[in-house]
Motif scaffolding. Sequence first.
Motif, PDB file in Angstrom:
ATOM      1  N   ILE A  67     -43.725  44.631 -31.809  1.00 52.71           N
ATOM      2  CA  ILE A  67     -42.614  45.067 -30.958  1.00 52.71           C
ATOM      3  C   ILE A  67     -42.341  44.042 -29.867  1.00 52.71           C
ATOM      4  O   ILE A  67     -41.191  43.625 -29.640  1.00 52.71           O
ATOM      5  CB  ILE A  67     -42.920  46.445 -30.345  1.00 52.71           C
ATOM      6  CG1 ILE A  67     -42.885  47.516 -31.443  1.00 52.71           C
ATOM      7  CG2 ILE A  67     -41.932  46.787 -29.240  1.00 52.71           C
ATOM      8  CD1 ILE A  67     -43.475  48.846 -31.016  1.00 52.71           C
ATOM      9  N   TYR A  68     -43.384  43.605 -29.195  1.00 44.03           N
ATOM     10  CA  TYR A  68     -43.187  42.648 -28.116  1.00 44.03           C
ATOM     11  C   TYR A  68     -42.910  41.248 -28.640  1.00 44.03           C
ATOM     12  O   TYR A  68     -42.262  40.439 -27.950  1.00 44.03           O
ATOM     13  CB  TYR A  68     -44.386  42.679 -27.177  1.00 44.03           C
ATOM     14  CG  TYR A  68     -44.313  43.840 -26.231  1.00 44.03           C
ATOM     15  CD1 TYR A  68     -43.748  43.697 -24.980  1.00 44.03           C
ATOM     16  CD2 TYR A  68     -44.760  45.099 -26.617  1.00 44.03           C
ATOM     17  CE1 TYR A  68     -43.633  44.770 -24.121  1.00 44.03           C
ATOM     18  CE2 TYR A  68     -44.644  46.186 -25.772  1.00 44.03           C
ATOM     19  CZ  TYR A  68     -44.086  46.019 -24.525  1.00 44.03           C
ATOM     20  OH  TYR A  68     -43.960  47.088 -23.687  1.00 44.03           O
ATOM     21  N   GLY A  69     -43.381  40.949 -29.840  1.00 41.07           N
ATOM     22  CA  GLY A  69     -43.028  39.679 -30.452  1.00 41.07           C
ATOM     23  C   GLY A  69     -41.526  39.568 -30.676  1.00 41.07           C
ATOM     24  O   GLY A  69     -40.929  38.503 -30.475  1.00 41.07           O
ATOM     25  N   MET A  70     -40.901  40.668 -31.084  1.00 39.82           N
ATOM     26  CA  MET A  70     -39.444  40.675 -31.243  1.00 39.82           C
ATOM     27  C   MET A  70     -38.747  40.442 -29.907  1.00 39.82           C
ATOM     28  O   MET A  70     -37.762  39.694 -29.827  1.00 39.82           O
ATOM     29  CB  MET A  70     -38.995  42.012 -31.841  1.00 39.82           C
ATOM     30  CG  MET A  70     -39.417  42.231 -33.274  1.00 39.82           C
ATOM     31  SD  MET A  70     -38.796  43.827 -33.916  1.00 39.82           S
ATOM     32  CE  MET A  70     -39.548  43.840 -35.543  1.00 39.82           C
ATOM     33  N   ALA A  71     -39.262  41.069 -28.857  1.00 36.64           N
ATOM     34  CA  ALA A  71     -38.658  40.891 -27.535  1.00 36.64           C
ATOM     35  C   ALA A  71     -38.795  39.446 -27.065  1.00 36.64           C
ATOM     36  O   ALA A  71     -37.860  38.874 -26.483  1.00 36.64           O
ATOM     37  CB  ALA A  71     -39.314  41.841 -26.532  1.00 36.64           C
ATOM     38  N   VAL A  72     -39.949  38.843 -27.302  1.00 36.78           N
ATOM     39  CA  VAL A  72     -40.157  37.438 -26.939  1.00 36.78           C
ATOM     40  C   VAL A  72     -39.160  36.546 -27.670  1.00 36.78           C
ATOM     41  O   VAL A  72     -38.574  35.622 -27.084  1.00 36.78           O
ATOM     42  CB  VAL A  72     -41.607  37.005 -27.246  1.00 36.78           C
ATOM     43  CG1 VAL A  72     -41.749  35.484 -27.175  1.00 36.78           C
ATOM     44  CG2 VAL A  72     -42.571  37.666 -26.279  1.00 36.78           C
ATOM     45  N   ALA A  73     -38.959  36.812 -28.955  1.00 38.92           N
ATOM     46  CA  ALA A  73     -38.011  36.014 -29.742  1.00 38.92           C
ATOM     47  C   ALA A  73     -36.599  36.113 -29.172  1.00 38.92           C
ATOM     48  O   ALA A  73     -35.877  35.106 -29.092  1.00 38.92           O
ATOM     49  CB  ALA A  73     -38.040  36.473 -31.199  1.00 38.92           C
ATOM     50  N   VAL A  74     -36.209  37.324 -28.756  1.00 39.96           N
ATOM     51  CA  VAL A  74     -34.876  37.505 -28.188  1.00 39.96           C
ATOM     52  C   VAL A  74     -34.732  36.733 -26.879  1.00 39.96           C
ATOM     53  O   VAL A  74     -33.717  36.048 -26.641  1.00 39.96           O
ATOM     54  CB  VAL A  74     -34.592  39.010 -27.962  1.00 39.96           C
ATOM     55  CG1 VAL A  74     -33.310  39.202 -27.159  1.00 39.96           C
ATOM     56  CG2 VAL A  74     -34.489  39.732 -29.295  1.00 39.96           C
ATOM     57  N   ILE A  75     -35.753  36.809 -26.016  1.00 35.73           N
ATOM     58  CA  ILE A  75     -35.690  36.104 -24.731  1.00 35.73           C
ATOM     59  C   ILE A  75     -35.618  34.599 -24.941  1.00 35.73           C
ATOM     60  O   ILE A  75     -34.818  33.898 -24.301  1.00 35.73           O
ATOM     61  CB  ILE A  75     -36.912  36.465 -23.858  1.00 35.73           C
ATOM     62  CG1 ILE A  75     -36.850  37.941 -23.455  1.00 35.73           C
ATOM     63  CG2 ILE A  75     -36.970  35.580 -22.615  1.00 35.73           C
ATOM     64  CD1 ILE A  75     -38.084  38.420 -22.723  1.00 35.73           C
ATOM     65  N   LEU A  76     -36.439  34.067 -25.839  1.00 36.04           N
ATOM     66  CA  LEU A  76     -36.435  32.628 -26.094  1.00 36.04           C
ATOM     67  C   LEU A  76     -35.119  32.167 -26.711  1.00 36.04           C
ATOM     68  O   LEU A  76     -34.665  31.044 -26.467  1.00 36.04           O
ATOM     69  CB  LEU A  76     -37.603  32.250 -27.003  1.00 36.04           C
ATOM     70  CG  LEU A  76     -39.000  32.379 -26.371  1.00 36.04           C
ATOM     71  CD1 LEU A  76     -40.070  32.043 -27.382  1.00 36.04           C
ATOM     72  CD2 LEU A  76     -39.121  31.468 -25.150  1.00 36.04           C
ATOM     73  N   LEU A  77     -34.521  33.038 -27.509  1.00 29.89           N
ATOM     74  CA  LEU A  77     -33.236  32.688 -28.116  1.00 29.89           C
ATOM     75  C   LEU A  77     -32.133  32.631 -27.074  1.00 29.89           C
ATOM     76  O   LEU A  77     -31.290  31.716 -27.088  1.00 29.89           O
ATOM     77  CB  LEU A  77     -32.880  33.718 -29.204  1.00 29.89           C
ATOM     78  CG  LEU A  77     -31.563  33.492 -29.955  1.00 29.89           C
ATOM     79  CD1 LEU A  77     -31.612  32.186 -30.745  1.00 29.89           C
ATOM     80  CD2 LEU A  77     -31.271  34.666 -30.876  1.00 29.89           C
ATOM     81  N   LEU A  78     -32.146  33.592 -26.134  1.00 27.77           N
ATOM     82  CA  LEU A  78     -31.085  33.669 -25.139  1.00 27.77           C
ATOM     83  C   LEU A  78     -31.373  32.824 -23.898  1.00 27.77           C
ATOM     84  O   LEU A  78     -30.444  32.330 -23.250  1.00 27.77           O
ATOM     85  CB  LEU A  78     -30.870  35.132 -24.720  1.00 27.77           C
ATOM     86  CG  LEU A  78     -30.440  36.094 -25.827  1.00 27.77           C
ATOM     87  CD1 LEU A  78     -30.317  37.508 -25.284  1.00 27.77           C
ATOM     88  CD2 LEU A  78     -29.120  35.648 -26.455  1.00 27.77           C
TER      89      LEU A  78
END
Length: 304
Positions: free
Chosen positions: A48-59
């Motif tokens: 779950i938090y891995g997905m959030a990290v990916a979103v933050i790094l993308l944006l």
Amino acid sequence: MSAVLPRTTSVWPALALVVNAFVWGTSWWAFRQLEARGLHPLWATVLIYGMAVAVILLLRPRALRQLLHTPALWVLVLASGTTNAAFNWAVTIGDVVRVVLLFYLMPLWAVLLARALLNEPLTRLAGVRVLIALAGAAIVLWPAERSGWDALPLPRSLPDWLGVIGGFSFALNNVMLRREAHRPEEGRALAMFAGGMGVAGVLALGLASAGTAPWLPAPQPAWLAGVFALAVLFLFGNMALQYGAARLPANVTSVVMLTEILFASVSALLLGGGSLTAQLLAGGALILLAALMSTLGSAPDASH
């Protein structure tokens, strides 16, 4: 609340905070559903938090540089990661009402940590809050039909310890957010979500290697869909928190966020995730009183 703020400026932010509290207060049910499908809560937290990290790094890709070059943010990584790993694991395997009450001893730890890390004075009101919270914890933890050293009101089960540790690390998380408030927001956000992924990952790998927890199972549509849905809800809840906290006074934000206790307790009682005894009710009332007292002039807490 409308007597303090105009209705148009207070209703929607308050509802946003309630949405965040509802997401977190009922997340225990989702974690238990994932565990029933073979996914340990620690592995679920990693994904779950891995997905959030990916979103933050993308944006916000510059957030990674901020994190790597700011040692203080690594304390936030550890604090936030421990908070989420402990809380998610505890509410999956323990009595939800009991765990949430022990978790919300957070104001007790916040007083001590704010003194140590922020040099805030220990006021008389803060001392009263500490005593009330300690009394509530003692009632909640008081063992029935024991004597001698066994009668000391201490955590005795894994969920109890996880609840207490989670509350302590949540207090550290909030104190560090206040100390590092001058840092860019994306760097602090990445630290929190990366901590949720990293600490849970280390624990999951260690427990799996020792044979006391399962390894990450092969991907299955049932739990993959659940992880994705929970990640979306957590991100939405965090956005709601940021929206509400930015538009309401800090003390109002803190009071509204305490509805998480209500949502967790009611959902647990209705769905069989916990029980409510006279002992829990008495101790919980004192813990809640201490938490309410901490909202007097407090800063808004961060989402865990």
